[in-house]
Structure formats: C-alpha cells, structure tokens
Scaffold this motif. Sequence first.
Motif, PDB file in Angstrom:
ATOM      1  N   SER A   1       0.845  -1.184   0.000  1.00 53.66           N
ATOM      2  CA  SER A   1       0.000   0.000   0.000  1.00 53.66           C
ATOM      3  C   SER A   1       0.880   1.232   0.000  1.00 53.66           C
ATOM      4  O   SER A   1       1.969   1.237   0.535  1.00 53.66           O
ATOM      5  CB  SER A   1      -0.939   0.018   1.209  1.00 53.66           C
TER       6      SER A   1
ATOM      7  N   SER B   1      -3.218   3.759  -2.114  1.00 53.14           N
ATOM      8  CA  SER B   1      -3.206   2.818  -3.235  1.00 53.14           C
ATOM      9  C   SER B   1      -2.791   1.438  -2.739  1.00 53.14           C
ATOM     10  O   SER B   1      -1.936   1.320  -1.865  1.00 53.14           O
ATOM     11  CB  SER B   1      -2.210   3.265  -4.308  1.00 53.14           C
ATOM     12  N   TYR B   2      -3.403   0.424  -3.306  1.00 52.87           N
ATOM     13  CA  TYR B   2      -3.060  -0.966  -3.016  1.00 52.87           C
ATOM     14  C   TYR B   2      -2.777  -1.684  -4.325  1.00 52.87           C
ATOM     15  O   TYR B   2      -3.456  -1.444  -5.317  1.00 52.87           O
ATOM     16  CB  TYR B   2      -4.220  -1.704  -2.327  1.00 52.87           C
ATOM     17  N   VAL B   3      -1.793  -2.566  -4.316  1.00 57.97           N
ATOM     18  CA  VAL B   3      -1.509  -3.421  -5.467  1.00 57.97           C
ATOM     19  C   VAL B   3      -1.756  -4.857  -5.023  1.00 57.97           C
ATOM     20  O   VAL B   3      -1.183  -5.316  -4.038  1.00 57.97           O
ATOM     21  CB  VAL B   3      -0.055  -3.254  -5.956  1.00 57.97           C
ATOM     22  N   TRP B   4      -2.653  -5.531  -5.734  1.00 57.22           N
ATOM     23  CA  TRP B   4      -2.970  -6.926  -5.444  1.00 57.22           C
ATOM     24  C   TRP B   4      -2.386  -7.806  -6.523  1.00 57.22           C
ATOM     25  O   TRP B   4      -2.460  -7.486  -7.708  1.00 57.22           O
ATOM     26  CB  TRP B   4      -4.476  -7.134  -5.393  1.00 57.22           C
ATOM     27  N   SER B   5      -1.832  -8.943  -6.120  1.00 53.93           N
ATOM     28  CA  SER B   5      -1.231  -9.855  -7.094  1.00 53.93           C
ATOM     29  C   SER B   5      -1.305 -11.286  -6.579  1.00 53.93           C
ATOM     30  O   SER B   5      -1.548 -11.524  -5.398  1.00 53.93           O
ATOM     31  CB  SER B   5       0.227  -9.476  -7.342  1.00 53.93           C
ATOM     32  N   LEU B   6      -1.095 -12.199  -7.490  1.00 49.57           N
ATOM     33  CA  LEU B   6      -1.007 -13.619  -7.169  1.00 49.57           C
ATOM     34  C   LEU B   6       0.415 -14.088  -7.420  1.00 49.57           C
ATOM     35  O   LEU B   6       1.101 -13.544  -8.296  1.00 49.57           O
ATOM     36  CB  LEU B   6      -1.973 -14.427  -8.045  1.00 49.57           C
TER      37      LEU B   6
ATOM     38  N   THR C   1      -8.920   2.094 -10.891  1.00 49.75           N
ATOM     39  CA  THR C   1      -8.242   0.809 -10.929  1.00 49.75           C
ATOM     40  C   THR C   1      -7.376   0.762 -12.182  1.00 49.75           C
ATOM     41  O   THR C   1      -7.618   1.462 -13.152  1.00 49.75           O
ATOM     42  CB  THR C   1      -9.228  -0.373 -10.969  1.00 49.75           C
TER      43      THR C   1
ATOM     44  N   ASN D   1      -4.734  -2.178 -14.468  1.00 48.83           N
ATOM     45  CA  ASN D   1      -4.003  -3.442 -14.633  1.00 48.83           C
ATOM     46  C   ASN D   1      -2.564  -3.086 -14.931  1.00 48.83           C
ATOM     47  O   ASN D   1      -2.291  -2.295 -15.834  1.00 48.83           O
ATOM     48  CB  ASN D   1      -4.560  -4.244 -15.798  1.00 48.83           C
TER      49      ASN D   1
ATOM     50  N   LYS E   1      -0.949  -7.479 -12.270  1.00 48.13           N
ATOM     51  CA  LYS E   1      -1.359  -7.043 -10.938  1.00 48.13           C
ATOM     52  C   LYS E   1      -2.493  -6.039 -11.092  1.00 48.13           C
ATOM     53  O   LYS E   1      -2.657  -5.431 -12.141  1.00 48.13           O
ATOM     54  CB  LYS E   1      -0.189  -6.374 -10.214  1.00 48.13           C
TER      55      LYS E   1
END
Length: 56
Positions: free
Chosen positions: A2, A19-24, A51, A53, A30
């Motif tokens: 974040s 801000s948040y970055v989500w990933s696998l 949002t 990508n 992401k």
Amino acid sequence: MSLLSPQSATANGKTHTISYVWSLPQVAKKMMFTLTTAYSENVQIQVMASTANISD
C-alpha cells in the motif's frame, strides 16, 4: 503493498490518497486500486477511485 500519500493543497483543497496493489504468486499481471478523498465536505469532488491493470 500500500502507498499512502497526503497531498498538499490542490484546486479541490487538501486530499488524501491510498493505493493498493494486489497480485497472485507467479502471475505477471497485478491490479492497482487507488482512492483519493478530500478533507473538506465543501468541495466539488469528495472522492475519486480508480483501478489499473499493471505488469512487471
């Protein structure tokens, strides 16, 4: 991850952005979520969200 960013005065007054970055794991793409809010209740834009990508 974040990111916090208190902003100085803008045309809309003082704002706060997070801000948040989500990933696998093992995935290049992401998602980034960003939220900006105004400190004052008497502004033209109270909140803005976006949002995106992103990739490595």
